[in-house]
Design a protein around this motif. Structure first.
Motif, PDB file in Angstrom:
ATOM      1  N   ALA A  63       2.352   6.294  -7.434  1.00 12.30           N
ATOM      2  CA  ALA A  63       1.391   7.141  -8.134  1.00 12.30           C
ATOM      3  C   ALA A  63       1.839   8.602  -8.108  1.00 12.30           C
ATOM      4  O   ALA A  63       1.761   9.316  -9.121  1.00 12.30           O
ATOM      5  N   ILE A  70      -3.192   5.533 -12.245  1.00 10.03           N
ATOM      6  CA  ILE A  70      -4.492   4.879 -12.048  1.00 10.03           C
ATOM      7  C   ILE A  70      -4.307   3.419 -11.655  1.00 10.03           C
ATOM      8  O   ILE A  70      -5.013   2.879 -10.793  1.00 10.03           O
ATOM      9  N   TRP A 117       0.837  -1.209   0.000  1.00  8.90           N
ATOM     10  CA  TRP A 117       0.000   0.000   0.000  1.00  8.90           C
ATOM     11  C   TRP A 117       0.870   1.256   0.000  1.00  8.90           C
ATOM     12  O   TRP A 117       0.599   2.218  -0.731  1.00  8.90           O
ATOM     13  N   TYR A 124      -1.873   2.072  -9.967  1.00  9.20           N
ATOM     14  CA  TYR A 124      -1.474   1.956  -8.567  1.00  9.20           C
ATOM     15  C   TYR A 124      -2.651   2.197  -7.624  1.00  9.20           C
ATOM     16  O   TYR A 124      -2.716   1.615  -6.537  1.00  9.20           O
ATOM     17  N   GLY A 125      -3.592   3.029  -8.045  1.00  6.69           N
ATOM     18  CA  GLY A 125      -4.792   3.218  -7.239  1.00  6.69           C
ATOM     19  C   GLY A 125      -5.628   1.944  -7.167  1.00  6.69           C
ATOM     20  O   GLY A 125      -6.179   1.605  -6.108  1.00  6.69           O
ATOM     21  N   LEU A 177       1.013   4.172  -3.185  1.00  4.30           N
ATOM     22  CA  LEU A 177       0.789   5.612  -3.035  1.00  4.30           C
ATOM     23  C   LEU A 177       1.982   6.412  -3.545  1.00  4.30           C
ATOM     24  O   LEU A 177       1.838   7.363  -4.332  1.00  4.30           O
TER      25      LEU A 177
END
Length: 439
Positions: free
Chosen positions: A330, A418, A323, A420-421, A327
């Protein structure tokens, strides 16, 4: 009576090396803890994945020359990457089943041989259609190598060291990438573009030497092999899609969310890996040597990112580490793609954190996916989810290719962020597995 504490329990297939309890936290303690058989397995997986990377990057680094030689537009060049990654899903899934049925090392030799043969064949392509077919067939071996090699090493590694051990295997991708960048710089500096791209593909024959060594020196983890061979479900696709019933936990949810996680991370990664060389040459106007210099910063960051991410995944846990770097990756993509013209020094410097973050996120994948599945379907589960992510994530480089003419390559790189989101959201459906023994 000795008061020395006992060493921690180890995973299936691990025979603790002498002195592991005393030096397991020292530098390279994870490597000593593998034992002789585990270290040979590590070397085989490391070499296989490094050469896998080398053969993959022969295409992105040659893309500008290929476009000029065959008269391709951005969409057609992007399709070369997409077809490789889509077919890799088939190759990865088949290699995973093969690894569960005939063994990890045999499957590894088959995948390495496949990607080597068809990479060389790409260099003889007389037209775009033939190149597309050869690149697709190269994807069969490319898709299976990482998953098989990661499972092979994971079954030797202890739970305490598995994250950093698999992170070190993952770092070999940067080694192969760096080797490809060096060869690209030399070949394109001393050979005309019309021949240079062919030479790049012909050097993809190197992995054949690794196959000979694997055959003689590397073996599957003994205890893991015994557990796998006594299971009636080994290598079963239906097992990884079985829903939970009557309170029993199935693997369907795990397979769906692990595939989504892999899609997001690889969609982001392959967008950058495919298009950054072109972005540097077309949007930023760098020469061959200049592009190689900028890639040096990117690749150096990638190598350290793999190693750092491996240690963090053992300390912070698998989910939290993935996680965090989703972040950061991105953010780095958005900043890198929007650096103003003329700020080439800033572009050079920011290549390091971009490479670091987009690679560190992969460090936990080998351990995490191995820990999500039981021994008898570990290869099948890991091969399917990782390479399904490659196939679906392959849409991202193609979108960049089709939008590059109107948005510019730099503007279209937003699709990497996008991806990575999507990865961050997928973690909500998966458990933490740090410390799990692969019994």
């Amino acid at each position: 009576m000795s008061m020395t504490p006992s060493p921690p329990p180890v995973a299936s297939g691990v025979r603790p090396a002498h002195g592991e309890g005393a030096d397991q936290d020292r530098a390279f303690g994870w490597l000593r803890a593998l034992g002789p058989g585990g270290r040979r397995a590590f070397a085989g997986a490391f070499g296989g994945y490094a050469l896998d990377s080398y053969d993959y990057f022969a295409l992105p680094l040659s893309m500008v020359a290929l476009s000029a030689y065959f008269g391709l537009d951005s969409g057609q060049t992007g399709l070369l990457t997409t077809v490789t990654l889509v077919v890799s899903a088939v190759g990865g899934a088949l290699a995973g089943v093969l690894a569960d049925r005939v063994g990890r090392v045999r499957a590894l030799m088959i995948t390495v041989s496949t990607y080597a043969v068809f990479t060389v064949a790409c260099g003889f392509a007389p037209d775009y259609g033939t190149l597309l077919v050869c690149r697709a067939l190269q994807g069969l071996g490319f898709g299976g190598e990482w998953a098989v090699g990661a499972v092979l090493v994971a079954e030797y590694a202890s739970a305490r060291h598995r994250g950093r051990t698999l992170g070190a295997v993952q770092s070999s991708w940067a080694v192969g990438w760096a080797l490809a960048a060096v060869v690209y710089t030399l070949v394109f500096s001393f050979t005309g573009d019309d021949l240079a791209w062919r030479v790049m593909f012909w050097t993809g024959a190197l992995p054949a030497l690794l196959v000979l060594w694997l055959r003689r020196r590397v073996h599957d983890a003994p205890e893991a092999t015994a557990a796998r061979e006594h299971s009636p479900r080994r290598g079963s696709f239906t097992a990884i899609f079985r829903p939970g019933r009557d309170g029993a936990r199935g693997l369907l949810r795990t397979t769906v969310f692990a595939s989504l996680l892999s899609t997001g991370v690889q969609g982001g990664y392959y967008t950058l890996a495919t298009w950054v060389p072109t972005y540097l040459k077309t949007d930023r106007g760098l020469s061959v040597v200049g592009t190689g210099g900028y890639l040096t910063f990117l690749i150096s960051g990638a190598f350290l990112g793999y190693l750092t991410g491996g240690h963090l995944t053992d300390r912070l846990g698998r989910r939290r580490t993935i996680w965090l770097f989703a972040l950061l990756s991105a953010i780095c993509v958005l900043v890198y793609a929007n650096i103003p013209q003329g700020a080439d020094t800033l572009l050079l410097v920011l290549g390091f954190p971009l490479g670091f973050c987009m690679s560190a996120i992969f460090s936990g994948f080998g351990s995490y996916l191995s820990e999500l599945y039981p021994t008898e379907v570990r290869g099948t589960g890991q091969g399917f989810t990782y390479n399904t992510g490659r196939a679906v994530g392959a849409v991202f480089p193609t979108l960049v290719g089709f939008l590059a003419d109107s948005w510019g390559v730099g503007g279209a790189l937003v699709f990497g962020a996008i991806g990575y989101g999507i990865a961050a959201l997928a973690l909500l459906g998966l458990p933490e597995t740090r410390g799990k023994e692969l019994a």
